[in-house]
Design a protein around this motif. Structure first.
Motif, PDB file in Angstrom:
ATOM      1  N   ARG A  52       0.827  -1.210   0.000  1.00 14.75           N
ATOM      2  CA  ARG A  52       0.000   0.000   0.000  1.00 14.75           C
ATOM      3  C   ARG A  52       0.864   1.264   0.000  1.00 14.75           C
ATOM      4  O   ARG A  52       0.517   2.268  -0.638  1.00 14.75           O
ATOM      5  CB  ARG A  52      -0.943   0.009   1.201  1.00 14.75           C
ATOM      6  CG  ARG A  52      -2.135  -0.925   1.056  1.00 14.75           C
ATOM      7  CD  ARG A  52      -3.161  -0.709   2.159  1.00 14.75           C
ATOM      8  NE  ARG A  52      -2.619  -0.922   3.492  1.00 14.75           N
ATOM      9  CZ  ARG A  52      -2.617  -2.083   4.153  1.00 14.75           C
ATOM     10  NH1 ARG A  52      -3.146  -3.154   3.583  1.00 14.75           N
ATOM     11  NH2 ARG A  52      -2.122  -2.173   5.358  1.00 14.75           N
ATOM     12  N   ALA A  53       1.977   1.233   0.709  1.00 10.26           N
ATOM     13  CA  ALA A  53       2.866   2.395   0.769  1.00 10.26           C
ATOM     14  C   ALA A  53       3.435   2.721  -0.611  1.00 10.26           C
ATOM     15  O   ALA A  53       3.573   3.896  -0.971  1.00 10.26           O
ATOM     16  CB  ALA A  53       3.995   2.159   1.773  1.00 10.26           C
ATOM     17  N   PHE A  54       3.755   1.704  -1.385  1.00 12.39           N
ATOM     18  CA  PHE A  54       4.259   1.951  -2.738  1.00 12.39           C
ATOM     19  C   PHE A  54       3.176   2.572  -3.607  1.00 12.39           C
ATOM     20  O   PHE A  54       3.423   3.560  -4.300  1.00 12.39           O
ATOM     21  CB  PHE A  54       4.802   0.667  -3.378  1.00 12.39           C
ATOM     22  CG  PHE A  54       6.297   0.567  -3.298  1.00 12.39           C
ATOM     23  CD1 PHE A  54       7.101   1.128  -4.274  1.00 12.39           C
ATOM     24  CD2 PHE A  54       6.890  -0.055  -2.224  1.00 12.39           C
ATOM     25  CE1 PHE A  54       8.485   1.059  -4.191  1.00 12.39           C
ATOM     26  CE2 PHE A  54       8.273  -0.134  -2.124  1.00 12.39           C
ATOM     27  CZ  PHE A  54       9.074   0.425  -3.104  1.00 12.39           C
ATOM     28  N   VAL A  55       1.986   2.017  -3.557  1.00 10.19           N
ATOM     29  CA  VAL A  55       0.906   2.545  -4.391  1.00 10.19           C
ATOM     30  C   VAL A  55       0.537   3.960  -3.956  1.00 10.19           C
ATOM     31  O   VAL A  55       0.402   4.855  -4.799  1.00 10.19           O
ATOM     32  CB  VAL A  55      -0.327   1.612  -4.355  1.00 10.19           C
ATOM     33  CG1 VAL A  55      -1.513   2.256  -5.057  1.00 10.19           C
ATOM     34  CG2 VAL A  55       0.008   0.274  -5.008  1.00 10.19           C
ATOM     35  N   ALA A  56       0.413   4.183  -2.658  1.00  8.85           N
ATOM     36  CA  ALA A  56       0.034   5.500  -2.154  1.00  8.85           C
ATOM     37  C   ALA A  56       1.093   6.555  -2.478  1.00  8.85           C
ATOM     38  O   ALA A  56       0.771   7.693  -2.814  1.00  8.85           O
ATOM     39  CB  ALA A  56      -0.207   5.451  -0.644  1.00  8.85           C
ATOM     40  N   GLY A  57       2.350   6.186  -2.386  1.00  8.44           N
ATOM     41  CA  GLY A  57       3.419   7.165  -2.565  1.00  8.44           C
ATOM     42  C   GLY A  57       3.886   7.361  -3.989  1.00  8.44           C
ATOM     43  O   GLY A  57       4.497   8.383  -4.311  1.00  8.44           O
ATOM     44  N   THR A  58       3.618   6.389  -4.862  1.00  7.17           N
ATOM     45  CA  THR A  58       4.127   6.488  -6.235  1.00  7.17           C
ATOM     46  C   THR A  58       3.040   6.373  -7.290  1.00  7.17           C
ATOM     47  O   THR A  58       3.281   6.684  -8.449  1.00  7.17           O
ATOM     48  CB  THR A  58       5.167   5.384  -6.520  1.00  7.17           C
ATOM     49  OG1 THR A  58       4.499   4.113  -6.541  1.00  7.17           O
ATOM     50  CG2 THR A  58       6.288   5.384  -5.500  1.00  7.17           C
ATOM     51  N   GLY A  59       1.886   5.856  -6.895  1.00  9.39           N
ATOM     52  CA  GLY A  59       0.834   5.593  -7.871  1.00  9.39           C
ATOM     53  C   GLY A  59       1.062   4.305  -8.641  1.00  9.39           C
ATOM     54  O   GLY A  59       0.327   3.998  -9.575  1.00  9.39           O
TER      55      GLY A  59
END
Length: 111
Positions: A52-59
């Protein structure tokens, strides 16, 4: 987790410090095959949390971010004239075909 420099090359940097640390490690060693679960275990966080952190921070999902980081690392090697097969191996692709297909998807042409 020491902060590492990430290149300012358009590759989105995760905003979460844990995801940013993983990203920095992969920029330094693009051929690193550690799966997301391995990074999560190393950081003592849940795999879903890191995902989730990757998706939230990078799209981008982690796998897509890693692929783009590898392709970004390949560009200067290709510009230096290294053979495509050697570049593919150096940035973590198991086959030239896989590297070429990923390169074409992102850049619209073969390496």
């Amino acid at each position: 987790m020491a902060a590492a420099r990430l290149p300012d090359d358009g590759l989105p940097v995760p905003t979460d410090s844990r995801a940013a640390w993983v990203a920095a490690q992969l920029v330094e060693q693009p051929a690193d095959e550690t799966p997301l679960a391995g990074w999560a275990q190393r950081l003592r966080v849940g795999e879903s949390t890191l995902r989730r952190a990757f998706v939230a921070g990078t799209g981008l999902p982690f796998s897509e971010w890693r692929s783009r980081a590898r392709l970004q690392a390949a560009l200067p090697l290709l510009e230096r004239g290294l053979p495509v097969a050697a570049v593919a191996r150096q940035v973590g692709y198991g086959s030239v075909n896989g590297f070429t297909a990923a390169f074409r998807r992102l850049h619209g042409s073969t390496p």
